[in-house]
Design a protein around this motif. Structure first.
Motif, PDB file in Angstrom:
ATOM      1  N   GLU A   1      -5.743  -1.356   1.362  1.00 24.54           N
ATOM      2  CA  GLU A   1      -6.690  -0.525   0.868  1.00 24.54           C
ATOM      3  C   GLU A   1      -8.172  -1.244   2.005  1.00 24.54           C
ATOM      4  OE1 GLU A   1      -8.519   0.261  -2.686  1.00 24.54           O
ATOM      5  OE2 GLU A   1      -7.111   1.646  -3.455  1.00 24.54           O
TER       6      GLU A   1
ATOM      7  N   ARG B   1       2.049   3.899   0.999  1.00 20.82           N
ATOM      8  CA  ARG B   1       1.298   2.879  -0.039  1.00 20.82           C
ATOM      9  C   ARG B   1       2.682   1.884  -0.634  1.00 20.82           C
ATOM     10  NH1 ARG B   1      -0.569   7.710  -0.213  1.00 20.82           N
ATOM     11  NH2 ARG B   1      -2.812   8.302   0.267  1.00 20.82           N
TER      12      ARG B   1
ATOM     13  N   ARG C   1      -0.352  -1.024   6.588  1.00 18.39           N
ATOM     14  CA  ARG C   1      -0.027  -1.809   6.201  1.00 18.39           C
ATOM     15  C   ARG C   1       1.224  -2.822   6.698  1.00 18.39           C
ATOM     16  NH1 ARG C   1       4.551   3.602   6.598  1.00 18.39           N
ATOM     17  NH2 ARG C   1       3.629   4.853   7.634  1.00 18.39           N
TER      18      ARG C   1
ATOM     19  N   ASN D   1      -4.509   4.795   8.236  1.00 18.25           N
ATOM     20  CA  ASN D   1      -3.301   3.888   6.826  1.00 18.25           C
ATOM     21  C   ASN D   1      -3.213   2.311   7.253  1.00 18.25           C
ATOM     22  OD1 ASN D   1       0.147   2.850   5.665  1.00 18.25           O
ATOM     23  ND2 ASN D   1      -1.376   4.510   3.718  1.00 18.25           N
TER      24      ASN D   1
ATOM     25  N   TYR E   1       1.366  -1.887   1.506  1.00 19.77           N
ATOM     26  CA  TYR E   1      -0.133  -1.134   1.773  1.00 19.77           C
ATOM     27  C   TYR E   1      -1.928  -1.642   1.362  1.00 19.77           C
ATOM     28  CZ  TYR E   1      -3.785   2.431   0.642  1.00 19.77           C
ATOM     29  OH  TYR E   1      -4.894   2.901   0.495  1.00 19.77           O
TER      30      TYR E   1
END
Length: 350
Positions: free
Chosen positions: A293, A153, A323, A321, A291
């Protein structure tokens, strides 16, 4: 793919800008760094097929470890053939010493003492509060295990809370700095300098060297006594060491590391200045991971010739994830194209 990713990759005949991976300083494709590896290869060969504890010692290991320790600001350093092995050698020694382990959220599997451990399902801040409360009452020998960076993140963790550890409690703090060494701290020296030093807190920092540092190995930073115990354990003695040709390259690459670090910081500044107002990516200033969402950002950018990180980690059952990862090898034009595409996404969906 049949080639190592660079700033671009070729997939099915189409070229994409590559904003993924962990080669933050771009060293795997740096010609000057490759030349140093070739020099080391001619002097040392491709591997050292012996134990570091054997009756024949290569001086390059001691040279590289002294250089790493001095750069990081640590008392001493010990290299191994991977970051995973560095973590495992550390926790196995602490198990022999009778320690229990308390893990922070999202701590890397490299420093787990078992194949599966209980990981805190709370914020890092709440974990600190609960940990400090436990240390007030428990009489167990405790090792606190955490990451230096939440690389998934793009968040650096703070360590001022170490000052609140009770003075009458001796604890061990193990910090995995795999995603910080080379790119955080002064000139990239990593987390050691920003952790308060306490007489009752034994500090051990482990890291992969295969990310920013561009080396197929790992390292442990700590006090000489702790590293002595690890060095002369059966676990370490039975390990093959990191390839000496790459340590030769490291020892002679001061200018290359410094130049790459500066280029990376320029790229980070350019990108953060262009997307700071979008509310699309979370990040920490001067850190190259951004990062989101919004997992749909991945296919959106892919259609525009930009490949970013988006997969489940560390287990395939985990949530994907998504990123963006910057590297020193990116150009100003690359960053501009990425920024424009992110702004297009934000205009359409945010």
């Amino acid at each position: 793919m049949t080639h190592l990713p660079n700033r671009t990759i070729d997939l099915d005949g189409q070229e994409y800008l590559y904003f993924s991976g962990t080669a933050y300083l771009g060293l795997p494709h740096n010609p000057a760094f490759q030349n140093l590896i070739q020099e080391g290869l001619h002097q040392y060969g491709s591997v050292y097929g012996s134990s570091r504890n054997g009756n024949l010692q290569l001086t390059i290991y001691e040279q590289a470890e002294q250089k790493l320790a001095s750069w990081a600001g640590a008392d001493a350093a010990l290299t191994l053939s991977s970051g995973m092995l560095a973590g495992q050698a550390t926790v196995r020694q602490l198990m022999l010493e009778g320690y229990e382990f308390r893990y922070s959220p999202d701590v890397h599997p490299a420093v787990w003492h078992l194949p599966q451990v209980d990981i805190a399902k709370e914020t890092f801040e709440h974990w600190i509060e609960n940990t400090l409360a436990i240390l007030q009452t428990t009489h167990q020998k405790i090792t606190l295990v955490t990451n230096a960076v939440d690389a998934l993140r793009g968040k650096l963790y703070g360590f001022e809370w170490i000052k609140a550890v009770p003075e009458d409690r001796e604890v061990v703090l193990v910090v995995d700095d795999s995603h910080g060494l080379g790119i955080t701290g002064t000139g990239g020296c990593g987390v050691w300098e920003r952790i308060p030093k306490r007489k009752n807190v034994r500090l051990i920092v482990t890291a992969s060297l295969a990310k920013a540092m561009g080396l197929p190995g790992g390292v442990i930073f700590s006090d000489p006594a702790s590293l002595h115990h690890i060095r002369y354990s059966a676990y370490f003695g039975g390990c093959s060491p990191v390839a000496p040709d790459h340590l030769y390259a490291y020892v002679h690459a001061d200018t290359l590391y410094a130049d790459a670090y500066e280029r990376l910081q320029v790229n980070i500044s350019q990108f953060t200045d262009s997307i700071r107002d979008l509310n699309l990516l979370s990040f920490t200033d001067n850190y190259p991971v951004f990062y989101s969402e919004r997992d749909e950002l991945y296919p959106f950018l892919l259609e525009r010739g930009i490949f970013i990180y988006s997969f489940s980690y560390p287990k395939p059952t985990d949530k994907a994830n998504t990123r963006v990862v910057l590297s020193a090898w990116h150009t100003a034009e690359d960053i501009q194209k990425l920024s424009a595409a992110c702004r297009d996404f934000a205009a359409l969906y945010l």
